[in-house]
Design a protein around this motif. Structure first.
Motif, mmCIF file in Angstrom:
data_model
loop_
_atom_site.group_PDB
_atom_site.id
_atom_site.type_symbol
_atom_site.label_atom_id
_atom_site.label_comp_id
_atom_site.label_asym_id
_atom_site.label_seq_id
_atom_site.Cartn_x
_atom_site.Cartn_y
_atom_site.Cartn_z
ATOM 1 N N PHE A 92 -1.535 -3.095 -7.161
ATOM 2 C CA PHE A 92 -1.945 -3.313 -5.773
ATOM 3 C C PHE A 92 -2.894 -4.498 -5.646
ATOM 4 O O PHE A 92 -2.692 -5.376 -4.804
ATOM 5 N N ASP A 93 -3.934 -4.527 -6.481
ATOM 6 C CA ASP A 93 -4.914 -5.613 -6.372
ATOM 7 C C ASP A 93 -4.288 -6.974 -6.670
ATOM 8 O O ASP A 93 -4.595 -7.972 -6.011
ATOM 9 N N GLY A 94 -3.399 -7.032 -7.624
ATOM 10 C CA GLY A 94 -2.735 -8.289 -7.957
ATOM 11 C C GLY A 94 -1.842 -8.795 -6.829
ATOM 12 O O GLY A 94 -1.828 -9.990 -6.516
ATOM 13 N N SER A 154 0.828 -1.203 0.000
ATOM 14 C CA SER A 154 0.000 0.000 0.000
ATOM 15 C C SER A 154 0.869 1.262 0.000
ATOM 16 O O SER A 154 0.586 2.212 -0.737
ATOM 17 N N GLN A 155 1.913 1.265 0.812
ATOM 18 C CA GLN A 155 2.809 2.413 0.840
ATOM 19 C C GLN A 155 3.523 2.595 -0.503
ATOM 20 O O GLN A 155 3.654 3.707 -0.997
ATOM 21 N N ALA A 156 3.951 1.493 -1.083
ATOM 22 C CA ALA A 156 4.664 1.589 -2.362
ATOM 23 C C ALA A 156 3.733 2.011 -3.493
ATOM 24 O O ALA A 156 4.156 2.683 -4.434
ATOM 25 N N THR A 157 2.478 1.639 -3.427
ATOM 26 C CA THR A 157 1.527 1.994 -4.478
ATOM 27 C C THR A 157 1.070 3.441 -4.346
ATOM 28 O O THR A 157 0.944 4.149 -5.347
ATOM 29 N N LEU A 172 -9.038 -13.220 5.486
ATOM 30 C CA LEU A 172 -10.027 -13.138 4.407
ATOM 31 C C LEU A 172 -10.768 -11.806 4.429
ATOM 32 O O LEU A 172 -10.947 -11.163 3.388
ATOM 33 N N LEU A 173 -11.199 -11.362 5.601
ATOM 34 C CA LEU A 173 -11.946 -10.106 5.683
ATOM 35 C C LEU A 173 -11.080 -8.895 5.367
ATOM 36 O O LEU A 173 -11.484 -8.017 4.602
ATOM 37 N N SER A 174 -9.890 -8.831 5.939
ATOM 38 C CA SER A 174 -9.060 -7.641 5.734
ATOM 39 C C SER A 174 -8.525 -7.544 4.308
ATOM 40 O O SER A 174 -8.519 -6.463 3.718
ATOM 41 N N MET A 175 -8.101 -8.646 3.744
ATOM 42 C CA MET A 175 -7.549 -8.580 2.386
ATOM 43 C C MET A 175 -8.641 -8.425 1.341
ATOM 44 O O MET A 175 -8.418 -7.780 0.319
ATOM 45 N N THR A 176 -9.802 -8.999 1.567
ATOM 46 C CA THR A 176 -10.914 -8.772 0.645
ATOM 47 C C THR A 176 -11.321 -7.307 0.665
ATOM 48 O O THR A 176 -11.573 -6.710 -0.380
ATOM 49 N N ALA A 177 -11.348 -6.718 1.849
ATOM 50 C CA ALA A 177 -11.668 -5.291 1.945
ATOM 51 C C ALA A 177 -10.609 -4.444 1.262
ATOM 52 O O ALA A 177 -10.928 -3.439 0.608
ATOM 53 N N ALA A 178 -9.348 -4.817 1.374
ATOM 54 C CA ALA A 178 -8.281 -4.059 0.719
ATOM 55 C C ALA A 178 -8.380 -4.148 -0.801
ATOM 56 O O ALA A 178 -8.091 -3.185 -1.507
ATOM 57 N N ILE A 179 -8.799 -5.303 -1.307
ATOM 58 C CA ILE A 179 -8.919 -5.468 -2.760
ATOM 59 C C ILE A 179 -10.141 -4.728 -3.292
ATOM 60 O O ILE A 179 -10.087 -4.075 -4.334
ATOM 61 N N VAL A 180 -11.245 -4.790 -2.574
ATOM 62 C CA VAL A 180 -12.503 -4.199 -3.051
ATOM 63 C C VAL A 180 -12.469 -2.679 -2.940
ATOM 64 O O VAL A 180 -12.962 -1.968 -3.830
ATOM 65 N N ASP A 181 -11.869 -2.141 -1.885
ATOM 66 C CA ASP A 181 -11.848 -0.701 -1.663
ATOM 67 C C ASP A 181 -10.696 -0.080 -2.461
ATOM 68 O O ASP A 181 -9.787 -0.760 -2.908
ATOM 69 N N ARG A 182 -10.752 1.249 -2.608
ATOM 70 C CA ARG A 182 -9.644 1.958 -3.257
ATOM 71 C C ARG A 182 -8.400 1.872 -2.390
ATOM 72 O O ARG A 182 -8.481 1.929 -1.173
ATOM 73 N N ALA A 183 -7.237 1.801 -3.011
ATOM 74 C CA ALA A 183 -5.993 1.682 -2.252
ATOM 75 C C ALA A 183 -5.539 3.026 -1.703
ATOM 76 O O ALA A 183 -5.076 3.107 -0.590
ATOM 77 N N CYS A 184 -5.678 4.071 -2.468
ATOM 78 C CA CYS A 184 -5.133 5.366 -2.071
ATOM 79 C C CYS A 184 -6.257 6.364 -1.860
ATOM 80 O O CYS A 184 -7.079 6.600 -2.747
ATOM 81 N N HIS A 185 -6.278 6.961 -0.676
ATOM 82 C CA HIS A 185 -7.282 7.980 -0.332
ATOM 83 C C HIS A 185 -6.541 9.272 0.022
ATOM 84 O O HIS A 185 -5.503 9.249 0.675
ATOM 85 N N GLN A 186 -7.091 10.399 -0.380
ATOM 86 C CA GLN A 186 -6.537 11.681 0.015
ATOM 87 C C GLN A 186 -7.184 12.128 1.310
ATOM 88 O O GLN A 186 -8.381 11.983 1.492
ATOM 89 N N ALA A 187 -6.386 12.649 2.201
ATOM 90 C CA ALA A 187 -6.914 13.081 3.504
ATOM 91 C C ALA A 187 -7.604 14.424 3.422
ATOM 92 O O ALA A 187 -7.455 15.213 2.599
#
Length: 124
Positions: free
Chosen positions: A47-49, A32-35, A109-124
């Motif tokens: 990221f998703d891959g 996530s940091q690298a992406t 399963l829950l955390s990684m599925t959420a990471a794949i489904v949601d956007r990786a980068c959000h602006q604060a």
């Protein structure tokens, strides 16, 4: 099955779930940091891959740990809960490993599925 082999399976079944969760969490955070970091955006890390590969790897390892715990449990099923070591310990830890691996599998399963489904980068 020999006592030494049961002991190795017991410790693999007991420790693998937590180690896999910890490693997949750190690898996912690093990805996530690298992406999302503007300086490393040119690397083109998918990221998703990467998250999907980490998820598959984690599920396979935790499935193996669960199989090891079940094998130890089945080999020691005639043992009483309060029987002395080493057979009582093997049986007790196999029960803990089966429960722990199930919990870690659900967390991953829950955390990684959420990471794949949601956007990786959000602006604060």
């Amino acid at each position: 099955m020999t006592l030494r082999r049961l002991a190795v399976l017991q410790w693999f079944g007991f420790l693998a779930g937590g180690v896999v969760w910890w490693g997949s969490f750190l690898a996912g955070a690093g990805t996530s940091q690298a992406t999302c970091n503007p300086g490393s955006g040119r690397w083109g890390i998918p990221f998703d891959g990467v998250e999907l590969a980490l998820l598959v790897f984690a599920v396979v390892l935790i499935g193996s740990a669960q199989a090891a715990a079940v094998a130890v449990f089945r080999a020691t099923r005639e043992v009483e809960e309060d029987e002395g070591p080493p057979h009582g310990r093997l049986h007790f830890f196999s029960i803990g490993a089966m429960l722990g691996n199930t919990i870690f599998l659900v967390i991953i399963l829950l955390s990684m599925t959420a990471a794949i489904v949601d956007r990786a980068c959000h602006q604060a």
